[in-house]
Scaffold this motif. Structure first.
Motif, PDB file in Angstrom:
ATOM      1  N   MET A 212       0.836  -1.151   0.000  1.00 31.01           N
ATOM      2  CA  MET A 212       0.000   0.000   0.000  1.00 31.01           C
ATOM      3  C   MET A 212       0.886   1.220   0.000  1.00 31.01           C
TER       4      MET A 212
ATOM      5  N   LEU B 123      -4.085 -10.940   3.469  1.00 29.46           N
ATOM      6  CA  LEU B 123      -4.189  -9.881   2.459  1.00 29.46           C
ATOM      7  C   LEU B 123      -4.403 -10.479   1.065  1.00 29.46           C
ATOM      8  N   LYS B 124      -3.800 -11.620   0.794  1.00 23.84           N
ATOM      9  CA  LYS B 124      -4.005 -12.299  -0.487  1.00 23.84           C
ATOM     10  C   LYS B 124      -5.453 -12.741  -0.647  1.00 23.84           C
ATOM     11  N   GLN B 125      -6.067 -13.159   0.441  1.00 23.87           N
ATOM     12  CA  GLN B 125      -7.470 -13.582   0.409  1.00 23.87           C
ATOM     13  C   GLN B 125      -8.417 -12.395   0.239  1.00 23.87           C
ATOM     14  N   HIS B 126      -7.928 -11.198   0.546  1.00 30.35           N
ATOM     15  CA  HIS B 126      -8.749  -9.985   0.473  1.00 30.35           C
ATOM     16  C   HIS B 126      -8.025  -8.923  -0.369  1.00 30.35           C
ATOM     17  N   PRO B 127      -7.914  -9.173  -1.670  1.00 30.57           N
ATOM     18  CA  PRO B 127      -7.204  -8.213  -2.525  1.00 30.57           C
ATOM     19  C   PRO B 127      -7.868  -6.818  -2.460  1.00 30.57           C
ATOM     20  N   GLY B 128      -7.041  -5.820  -2.422  1.00 29.92           N
ATOM     21  CA  GLY B 128      -7.542  -4.445  -2.372  1.00 29.92           C
ATOM     22  C   GLY B 128      -7.799  -3.915  -0.970  1.00 29.92           C
ATOM     23  N   TRP B 129      -7.655  -4.781   0.038  1.00 26.01           N
ATOM     24  CA  TRP B 129      -7.927  -4.338   1.394  1.00 26.01           C
ATOM     25  C   TRP B 129      -7.005  -3.178   1.781  1.00 26.01           C
TER      26      TRP B 129
ATOM     27  N   GLY C 233       0.297 -11.740   5.332  1.00 26.41           N
ATOM     28  CA  GLY C 233       0.351 -11.765   3.874  1.00 26.41           C
ATOM     29  C   GLY C 233      -0.716 -12.660   3.277  1.00 26.41           C
TER      30      GLY C 233
ATOM     31  N   GLY D 219      -5.577  -1.141  -0.179  1.00 22.20           N
ATOM     32  CA  GLY D 219      -5.857  -0.017  -1.063  1.00 22.20           C
ATOM     33  C   GLY D 219      -6.887   0.960  -0.528  1.00 22.20           C
ATOM     34  N   LYS D 220      -7.748   0.507   0.358  1.00 18.40           N
ATOM     35  CA  LYS D 220      -8.783   1.405   0.877  1.00 18.40           C
ATOM     36  C   LYS D 220      -8.209   2.467   1.819  1.00 18.40           C
TER      37      LYS D 220
END
Length: 95
Positions: free
Chosen positions: A1, A83-89, A80, A91-92
């Motif tokens: 991010m 975060l891979k399971q929730h792409p874009g997290w 990690g 980014g918010k």
């Protein structure tokens, strides 16, 4: 991010952009974001995520300037993987 911090480069000198003052301000901004991310990670996923701030030199910009850039990344495998399971997290948290 990565949090975007934009400057009006007209009139700014390379020394100002690579100086410790701007670097310190940008690091402080990222440390504040890191605190926000860590708190929200616990709320969203139920465990303490481990993150770190990485720094590196940005590519020369439009006016040929370079500076240090910062980004927040997972600091362990468990974080990690989440975060891979929730792409874009992450980014918010970008303004």
């Amino acid at each position: 991010m990565t949090t975007k911090i934009q400057y009006n480069y007209k009139g700014l000198e390379q020394a100002m952009l690579t100086g410790s003052g701007i670097e310190r301000v940008e690091r402080e901004v990222m440390e504040q974001k890191l605190s926000e991310i860590q708190g929200q990670f616990i709320v969203d996923f139920g465990f303490t995520g481990k993150f770190k701030i990485e720094s590196g030199e940005a590519q020369p910009g439009k006016y040929g300037t370079t500076r240090t850039k910062f980004k927040i990344v997972a600091a362990d495998v468990k974080t990690g993987a989440m975060l891979k399971q929730h792409p874009g997290w992450l980014g918010k948290f970008i303004d």
